[in-house]
Each structure stands twice: as C-alpha cells, then as structure tokens.
Design a protein around this motif. Structure first.
Motif, PDB file in Angstrom:
ATOM      1  N   VAL A   1      13.612 -47.552   7.271  1.00  0.00           N
ATOM      2  CA  VAL A   1      14.644 -46.520   7.209  1.00  0.00           C
ATOM      3  C   VAL A   1      14.390 -45.591   6.021  1.00  0.00           C
ATOM      4  O   VAL A   1      14.420 -44.360   6.150  1.00  0.00           O
TER       5      VAL A   1
ATOM      6  N   THR B   1      17.458 -42.578  13.453  1.00  0.00           N
ATOM      7  CA  THR B   1      17.510 -43.282  12.167  1.00  0.00           C
ATOM      8  C   THR B   1      18.292 -42.477  11.147  1.00  0.00           C
ATOM      9  O   THR B   1      19.136 -43.021  10.414  1.00  0.00           O
TER      10      THR B   1
ATOM     11  N   GLN C   1      13.131 -40.868  17.376  1.00  0.00           N
ATOM     12  CA  GLN C   1      13.354 -42.060  16.558  1.00  0.00           C
ATOM     13  C   GLN C   1      13.847 -41.671  15.167  1.00  0.00           C
ATOM     14  O   GLN C   1      14.779 -42.287  14.630  1.00  0.00           O
ATOM     15  N   TYR C   2      13.228 -40.649  14.599  1.00  0.00           N
ATOM     16  CA  TYR C   2      13.644 -40.194  13.274  1.00  0.00           C
ATOM     17  C   TYR C   2      15.078 -39.676  13.312  1.00  0.00           C
ATOM     18  O   TYR C   2      15.872 -39.968  12.414  1.00  0.00           O
TER      19      TYR C   2
ATOM     20  N   ARG D   1      11.356 -43.318   6.654  1.00  0.00           N
ATOM     21  CA  ARG D   1      11.646 -42.227   7.593  1.00  0.00           C
ATOM     22  C   ARG D   1      12.508 -41.153   6.932  1.00  0.00           C
ATOM     23  O   ARG D   1      12.293 -39.959   7.152  1.00  0.00           O
TER      24      ARG D   1
ATOM     25  N   THR E   1      19.649 -49.939  13.937  1.00  0.00           N
ATOM     26  CA  THR E   1      18.451 -49.511  14.665  1.00  0.00           C
ATOM     27  C   THR E   1      17.445 -50.623  14.877  1.00  0.00           C
ATOM     28  O   THR E   1      16.471 -50.452  15.615  1.00  0.00           O
TER      29      THR E   1
ATOM     30  N   ALA F   1      22.054 -48.682   8.668  1.00  0.00           N
ATOM     31  CA  ALA F   1      21.120 -48.085   9.627  1.00  0.00           C
ATOM     32  C   ALA F   1      20.047 -49.081  10.042  1.00  0.00           C
ATOM     33  O   ALA F   1      19.643 -49.126  11.206  1.00  0.00           O
TER      34      ALA F   1
END
Length: 259
Positions: free
Chosen positions: A98, A75, A71-72, A101, A91, A87
């Motif tokens: 965002v 992103t 996921q990171y 992260r 996402t 982003a």
C-alpha cells in the motif's frame, strides 16, 4: 509513502477565513445519512465536467502497464478512507505494498500525499472518476478552479460549513489554520499562538458539530478542505487570481487548484 498522519515539509499557511459566510442558521449536527451524502452531493454538483477533470487528472495512472491503474486507484481510495493499515486489510495486500503504491502514485500525479490538502484533491478526483461513464464532453477538460467557482458549488460549501459559522467561536479559524498547515496540529498551534491541546480540542468540537471525524486516519476532513477551498477563491484560469463572489477571504494558492 504512508497515508497515516505524519509530519511533512511545511507549506505557507493561508490566513483565517472570517466568520461571515451567509445568513445565520440554527446550529445543527448532521445525521449519518447527511454526513455520508456530502461527498455524493458534491459529485452530483460537479457532474460530467467534474468527471472530465478527474479522468484527465488521473490519466498518469492509466499509463501504468498491465492494467495496474485500476489496482492503484482502488488502493488509493481505500487508503484515503481507512489509512494504510485499513487499506491493506481491505485490499488483501501488505501495508508495504500500500505504501509503495501511494508513493509511486504521488510521484506520477505530482501530489504530496503526506499533506491533507493534496489528499483531499486526490479523494475528490477518485470520487468523480468513479461516476457513471457518459458521453464525453467536447473540447479539453475544464480546470478544477473553474468548476468550484459555480454558484452550485458555493451553495454546497456554505451548507456544509454553516454549523461552524453558527458556532460564532474560534472553531472555524482554528480548522482553517489547521488545513492551511496541511493537517499538522503542531504547526497550526504555532501559527495561531495556541497550545496543541487547544487545537485538538477545537478540532474535536468541529467533529461534533459536523458529525464527521477530522483527525486521525481516514478521509473525514477531505470534504471540509474542499468546502473551504471553494469559499476562499484560489488560482483562476491561466494562473490568474479568481474574483471571489460574496463574503469570502483569500484562500491562498492551495495546491489542488493547480490541477
């Protein structure tokens, strides 16, 4: 941490790169396919050793619990390409998520994501890591500085930069200083003794020659950072200075050579 352009702590800029990278070629503006394939060509040039370096560099993300690493990575890749707002839309998470992260990833990877040079490093690592999974190379992962000293990598960088070299004006010097200042126009203007509007005009001319967006949101400048880093030498194995081949200038200790 937000990936929109923002001021950051100043780093020592590197000296300008001379306008002497190789034989002169006719000025050209890359078409859309050429622009979008520049990153892909570099991924192919670096190949399996590049993927090994990238996966080693990004390993701290794999340690995140519950499969959050993927996921990171998604992103971060989207934020580097589109900015934090883009982003978030892409996402389906909030811009606050965002930014959180990106901030946590910066700490885990020891990168300053407000600095253009570190964003370029992360972009390169993410692109390489997305390459096809193949048989792992024996031994430890290579250092990026070693990979970027290959003749194939230098040829790629020279081809990308030739439109700026052929211009035979101040554009390459300006863009080199701008990158050395982490992508901050005001710092660049102070460094080279120009008005900030002049710096922006030079960068706009570079955008026209290269056919890619350098200023503002997105990652159009990342590949340019990498190309200048390749031709500028940098930190070699075990912290020793590399011996540049051909007509290059010292690129300084660009942060992404440390990985």
């Amino acid at each position: 941490m937000d990936l929109e352009p923002a001021p950051a702590a100043r780093r020592p800029p590197a000296p300008p790169l001379p306008l002497a990278l190789g034989p002169a070629h006719t000025r050209r503006t890359p078409g859309r396919n050429a622009v979008h394939s520049a990153e892909d060509r570099l991924v192919r040039v670096l190949g399996a050793p590049g993927r090994a370096w990238a996966r080693q560099a990004l390993r701290p993300l794999d340690a995140l619990p519950g499969g959050q690493g993927a996921q990171y990575a998604a992103t971060l890749g989207s934020a580097l390409a589109r900015g934090s707002s883009g982003a978030a839309r892409r996402t389906g998470v909030s811009r606050k998520t965002v930014a959180a992260r990106c901030a946590r990833a910066g700490l885990l990877l020891d990168l300053d994501l407000d600095d253009l040079r570190d964003r370029a490093l992360l972009d390169l690592a993410l692109r390489l890591a997305r390459g096809p999974a193949r048989r792992a190379l024996p031994g430890p992962a290579p250092r990026l500085a070693e990979l970027l000293r290959s003749q194939q990598a230098r040829a790629w960088a020279m081809d990308l930069l030739r439109p700026l070299v052929d211009d035979a004006g101040p554009l390459l010097t300006t863009v080199r200083a701008w990158i050395g200042c982490g992508g901050r126009v005001q710092d660049c203007a102070e460094l080279i003794g120009r008005h900030p509007n002049t710096v922006r005009n030079h960068l706009s001319s570079c955008e026209e020659l290269l056919g890619r967006r350098l200023m503002g949101r997105g990652g159009g400048a990342h590949v340019l950072v990498t190309a200048l880093g390749i031709l500028g030498g940098g930190e070699g194995p075990a912290g020793q200075e590399a011996a540049p081949e051909g007509p290059t200038a010292d690129c300084g200790r660009i942060s992404w050579y440390r990985m």
